[in-house]
Design a protein around this motif. Structure first.
Motif, PDB file in Angstrom:
ATOM      1  N   GLN A  52     -30.718  16.180 -14.278  1.00 23.72           N
ATOM      2  CA  GLN A  52     -29.950  14.980 -14.606  1.00 23.72           C
ATOM      3  C   GLN A  52     -28.885  14.609 -13.574  1.00 23.72           C
ATOM      4  O   GLN A  52     -27.812  14.169 -13.916  1.00 23.72           O
ATOM      5  N   GLY A  55     -31.243  10.634 -10.814  1.00 24.34           N
ATOM      6  CA  GLY A  55     -31.578   9.318 -11.333  1.00 24.34           C
ATOM      7  C   GLY A  55     -33.007   8.876 -11.110  1.00 24.34           C
ATOM      8  O   GLY A  55     -33.403   7.810 -11.578  1.00 24.34           O
ATOM      9  N   THR A  58     -34.914   8.002 -14.334  1.00 23.66           N
ATOM     10  CA  THR A  58     -34.253   7.099 -15.276  1.00 23.66           C
ATOM     11  C   THR A  58     -35.246   6.168 -15.957  1.00 23.66           C
ATOM     12  O   THR A  58     -36.068   5.525 -15.314  1.00 23.66           O
ATOM     13  N   SER A  67     -31.875   9.932 -18.577  1.00 23.18           N
ATOM     14  CA  SER A  67     -32.609  10.852 -17.704  1.00 23.18           C
ATOM     15  C   SER A  67     -33.756  11.444 -18.500  1.00 23.18           C
ATOM     16  O   SER A  67     -33.553  12.280 -19.377  1.00 23.18           O
TER      17      SER A  67
END
Length: 166
Positions: A52, A55, A58, A67
């Motif tokens: 996490q 990104g 994402t 995440s």
């Protein structure tokens, strides 16, 4: 006690992915990224750090940047998940995608899906975000290629000239 592989009971998870219903039997420990990439064949969500911080993985869960590498798929129960594949309307790219292309705001492209989804979440909350707000929303997305200049230029141009990307 036998220390071989443990079997977990399967569980059912029902959620929406890019506007489509998904209903899957999963192990309780399966991460959202694995289900998206391996079970639903949505390869736009990238795996990188698994902790996490970068990104690349994402996605939006109920519109919030999330995440997927540290989110259990079970936590998506009854929620809406949006991946990069869910932004385009057929062959019509999202304005954020068009702005990134127009400004050359990508090089290898590995971080681009996560960046674009973070921007999507930001623009849903802020009509005319400042550059500081943009930087705040992108702080969890690492790009190892671009130096961020073109990314910021693309986003700020989209904010100030949205009709150029419609």
């Amino acid at each position: 006690m036998n220390h071989t592989e443990h079997e977990f009971p399967m569980m059912r998870v029902d959620f929406k992915v890019n506007g489509e219903s998904a209903s899957l039997n999963i192990e309780p420990c399966e991460m959202l990224i694995d289900v998206l990439r391996e079970r639903l064949d949505l390869k736009g969500t990238k795996r990188s750090c698994d902790v996490q911080v970068c990104g690349a993985c994402t996605v939006l869960v109920d519109g919030n940047p999330t995440s997927s590498c540290t989110t259990l798929c079970a936590d998506a129960q009854d929620r809406e998940v949006t991946t990069i594949e869910g932004l385009a309307q057929g062959k019509q790219l999202d304005p954020i995608q068009r702005a990134f292309i127009a400004h050359g705001a990508l090089q290898c492209g590995f971080c681009t899906p996560g960046m674009i989804l973070a921007v999507k979440a930001m623009l849903a909350r802020h009509d005319k975000p400042s550059e500081d707000t943009v930087r705040h929303y992108l702080r969890g997305n690492i790009c190892r290629c671009t130096g961020y200049v073109k990314i910021l230029e693309a986003i700020m141009d989209l904010i100030h000239h949205p009709s150029d990307y419609q």
